[in-house]
Design a protein around this motif. Structure first.
Motif, PDB file in Angstrom:
ATOM      1  N   ALA A  55       0.947  -1.174   0.028  1.00 58.18           N
ATOM      2  CA  ALA A  55      -0.049   0.014   0.088  1.00 58.18           C
ATOM      3  C   ALA A  55       0.840   1.339  -0.071  1.00 58.18           C
ATOM      4  O   ALA A  55       0.574   2.221  -0.619  1.00 58.18           O
ATOM      5  CB  ALA A  55      -0.957  -0.063   1.222  1.00 58.18           C
ATOM      6  N   PHE A  56       2.068   1.245   0.616  1.00 52.34           N
ATOM      7  CA  PHE A  56       2.975   2.445   0.615  1.00 52.34           C
ATOM      8  C   PHE A  56       3.446   2.678  -0.640  1.00 52.34           C
ATOM      9  O   PHE A  56       3.486   3.702  -1.085  1.00 52.34           O
ATOM     10  CB  PHE A  56       4.013   2.187   1.791  1.00 52.34           C
ATOM     11  N   GLY A  57       3.767   1.616  -1.242  1.00 51.11           N
ATOM     12  CA  GLY A  57       4.497   1.945  -2.670  1.00 51.11           C
ATOM     13  C   GLY A  57       3.561   2.322  -3.697  1.00 51.11           C
ATOM     14  O   GLY A  57       3.733   3.196  -4.402  1.00 51.11           O
ATOM     15  N   GLU A  58       1.997   1.658  -3.529  1.00 52.44           N
ATOM     16  CA  GLU A  58       1.225   2.315  -4.438  1.00 52.44           C
ATOM     17  C   GLU A  58       1.104   3.947  -4.199  1.00 52.44           C
ATOM     18  O   GLU A  58       0.662   4.898  -5.181  1.00 52.44           O
ATOM     19  CB  GLU A  58      -0.204   1.664  -4.234  1.00 52.44           C
ATOM     20  N   ALA A  59       1.050   4.116  -2.817  1.00 50.70           N
ATOM     21  CA  ALA A  59       0.906   5.744  -2.395  1.00 50.70           C
ATOM     22  C   ALA A  59       1.870   6.486  -2.872  1.00 50.70           C
ATOM     23  O   ALA A  59       1.437   7.721  -3.494  1.00 50.70           O
ATOM     24  CB  ALA A  59       0.444   5.742  -0.909  1.00 50.70           C
ATOM     25  N   GLY A  77       8.360  -4.793  -6.889  1.00 51.21           N
ATOM     26  CA  GLY A  77       8.851  -5.737  -6.323  1.00 51.21           C
ATOM     27  C   GLY A  77       7.763  -5.969  -5.214  1.00 51.21           C
ATOM     28  O   GLY A  77       7.308  -5.254  -4.606  1.00 51.21           O
ATOM     29  N   THR A  78       7.882  -7.326  -4.625  1.00 52.66           N
ATOM     30  CA  THR A  78       6.953  -7.762  -3.627  1.00 52.66           C
ATOM     31  C   THR A  78       7.443  -7.449  -2.329  1.00 52.66           C
ATOM     32  O   THR A  78       6.651  -7.579  -1.084  1.00 52.66           O
ATOM     33  CB  THR A  78       6.558  -9.085  -3.822  1.00 52.66           C
ATOM     34  N   GLU A  79       8.710  -6.992  -2.267  1.00 48.56           N
ATOM     35  CA  GLU A  79       9.328  -6.710  -0.805  1.00 48.56           C
ATOM     36  C   GLU A  79       8.824  -5.366  -0.385  1.00 48.56           C
ATOM     37  O   GLU A  79       8.149  -4.518  -1.192  1.00 48.56           O
ATOM     38  CB  GLU A  79      10.891  -6.165  -1.173  1.00 48.56           C
ATOM     39  N   PRO A  80       8.800  -5.392   1.079  1.00 44.60           N
ATOM     40  CA  PRO A  80       8.172  -3.949   1.848  1.00 44.60           C
ATOM     41  C   PRO A  80       8.843  -2.791   1.251  1.00 44.60           C
ATOM     42  O   PRO A  80       9.942  -2.693   0.878  1.00 44.60           O
ATOM     43  CB  PRO A  80       8.114  -4.338   3.364  1.00 44.60           C
ATOM     44  N   THR A  81       8.102  -1.570   1.717  1.00 45.38           N
ATOM     45  CA  THR A  81       8.668  -0.280   1.325  1.00 45.38           C
ATOM     46  C   THR A  81       9.570   0.165   2.695  1.00 45.38           C
ATOM     47  O   THR A  81       9.256  -0.210   3.821  1.00 45.38           O
ATOM     48  CB  THR A  81       7.388   0.679   1.298  1.00 45.38           C
ATOM     49  N   THR A  82      10.878   0.813   2.408  1.00 41.02           N
ATOM     50  CA  THR A  82      11.587   1.336   3.248  1.00 41.02           C
ATOM     51  C   THR A  82      10.796   2.504   4.287  1.00 41.02           C
ATOM     52  O   THR A  82       9.938   3.124   3.613  1.00 41.02           O
ATOM     53  CB  THR A  82      12.691   2.155   2.536  1.00 41.02           C
ATOM     54  N   LEU A  83      11.252   2.529   5.576  1.00 44.16           N
ATOM     55  CA  LEU A  83      10.516   3.390   6.316  1.00 44.16           C
ATOM     56  C   LEU A  83      11.674   4.120   7.015  1.00 44.16           C
ATOM     57  O   LEU A  83      12.655   3.512   7.348  1.00 44.16           O
ATOM     58  CB  LEU A  83       9.964   2.620   7.718  1.00 44.16           C
ATOM     59  N   ALA A  84      11.386   5.585   7.016  1.00 43.45           N
ATOM     60  CA  ALA A  84      12.299   6.195   7.809  1.00 43.45           C
ATOM     61  C   ALA A  84      11.493   7.048   8.984  1.00 43.45           C
ATOM     62  O   ALA A  84      10.448   7.669   8.861  1.00 43.45           O
ATOM     63  CB  ALA A  84      12.689   7.410   6.910  1.00 43.45           C
ATOM     64  N   VAL A  85      12.102   6.720  10.062  1.00 43.63           N
ATOM     65  CA  VAL A  85      11.367   7.492  11.171  1.00 43.63           C
ATOM     66  C   VAL A  85      12.197   8.852  11.581  1.00 43.63           C
ATOM     67  O   VAL A  85      13.355   8.786  11.816  1.00 43.63           O
ATOM     68  CB  VAL A  85      11.399   6.535  12.587  1.00 43.63           C
ATOM     69  N   ALA A  86      11.395   9.889  11.670  1.00 42.07           N
ATOM     70  CA  ALA A  86      12.013  11.306  11.722  1.00 42.07           C
ATOM     71  C   ALA A  86      11.888  11.706  12.969  1.00 42.07           C
ATOM     72  O   ALA A  86      10.747  11.556  13.805  1.00 42.07           O
ATOM     73  CB  ALA A  86      11.113  12.222  10.701  1.00 42.07           C
ATOM     74  N   THR A  87      12.900  12.427  13.548  1.00 43.03           N
ATOM     75  CA  THR A  87      12.765  13.275  14.773  1.00 43.03           C
ATOM     76  C   THR A  87      13.044  14.634  14.535  1.00 43.03           C
ATOM     77  O   THR A  87      14.013  14.808  13.825  1.00 43.03           O
ATOM     78  CB  THR A  87      13.905  12.757  15.647  1.00 43.03           C
ATOM     79  N   VAL A  88      12.175  15.644  14.842  1.00 36.43           N
ATOM     80  CA  VAL A  88      12.276  16.964  14.685  1.00 36.43           C
ATOM     81  C   VAL A  88      12.673  17.439  15.837  1.00 36.43           C
ATOM     82  O   VAL A  88      11.968  17.529  16.765  1.00 36.43           O
ATOM     83  CB  VAL A  88      10.843  17.453  13.955  1.00 36.43           C
TER      84      VAL A  88
END
Length: 307
Positions: A55-59, A77-88
């Motif tokens: 769903a993230f890739g489609e978005a 690809g069928t692998e998951p999308t990379t996630l980045a956790v931000a600290t502001v």
């Protein structure tokens, strides 16, 4: 056509304060943001990457399409999308931690050819760190340069993703003979070591250094050095500001029909100053709103012409 090559990922941005603040997913990744910003400025743009079928890739693909970016060169690809956790931080500066093991964008392979009409290709950020994709992106950079295509590089250093800094620095120097325009932040420059003049001697026609709210400076092959101050705004956060600078520089060069090393070499003080002011204004607008939300052309009307 300007092609942006690199990762698209999901930024998880904290809402509120504290270790357990809720996280809002936002479309992101340095190359993704650059492509979106170029599309909003009106430059014909294509994205070259590998995204998940999740769903993230489609978005992410939907976000590119909304701003007119061609996604026909995106691998899936069928692998998951990379996630980045931000600290502001309190001043709006953002830092990131990443979840990258086994994600789709790492498995990018260099395409046999660039899209028809490609005039420039932009590279940078995590995609040049995470193997095996990093080698494929570097291969594409060298192939594009060998074909006479204008190439732009923004290393956008994420130290937490780089297990061997000395090896990365050596690879950085190996890219420079294939780079037309090098843009990096003052923090990136300090981490890499060296000086703009040393990097110019290795290949680029121009090196642009960003200084956050203090503005931008360009160093050119003919010995030129031109600076502009930053635009003063109430900063919400700095997410996507550097990526907006990338897009503004490429868009401005395209408008001037200067997307070639030879044309960049002919730019003088007035042209560089106008281009840097345009980039500074565009980045300031991005900083004035939450997340990577670069400006549209209508918000910058007349700035590139000095009005």
């Amino acid at each position: 056509m300007i092609v942006v090559a690199g990762e698209a990922l999901i930024d998880l941005v904290p809402q509120g304060t504290g270790a357990l603040a809720s996280l809002r997913p936002a479309l992101g990744g340095g190359p993704f943001n650059t492509a979106v910003a170029l599309g909003r400025l009106g430059s014909p743009t294509a994205f070259c990457s590998r995204t998940s079928y999740d769903a993230f890739g489609e978005a992410l693909l939907d976000g590119l399409r909304r701003d007119g970016v061609d996604v026909s060169a995106v691998q899936r690809g069928t692998e998951p999308t990379t996630l980045a956790v931000a600290t502001v931080d309190a001043d709006g500066s953002a830092a990131y931690s990443f979840y990258v093991d086994g994600t789709a964008d790492r498995l990018f392979t260099a395409p046999a050819a660039l899209p028809d009409g490609t005039r420039a290709v932009s590279f940078g950020t995590c995609s040049l760190v995470l193997e095996p994709g990093a080698t494929a992106y570097a291969e594409l950079m060298r192939a594009a340069a060998a074909q006479g295509v204008f190439t732009a590089l923004d290393p956008n250093i994420r130290p937490g993703l780089i297990p061997d800094p000395d090896n990365y620095r050596a690879r950085f120097h190996g890219w420079l003979p294939s780079v037309s325009l090098l843009k990096l932040s003052a923090e990136d420059a300090e981490w890499l070591g060296g000086t703009p003049r040393e990097w110019l001697a290795e290949g680029p026609e121009a090196v642009v250094i960003t200084h956050g709210g203090d503005g931008l400076t360009v160093f050119t092959q003919d010995g030129g050095e031109y600076s502009v101050p930053g635009e003063k705004v109430d900063v919400v956060d700095t997410i996507g500001a550097g990526d907006t600078v990338n897009a503004a520089l490429l868009h401005g060069l395209s408008v001037r029909d200067a997307l070639s090393p030879q044309a960049v070499a002919r730019l003088g003080a007035d042209e560089w100053t106008a281009l840097l002011r345009f980039a500074a204004r565009a980045a300031a607008i991005t900083c004035s709103r939450a997340g990577a939300e670069p400006p549209y052309a209508s918000e910058l009307a007349g700035v590139l012409e000095g009005r």
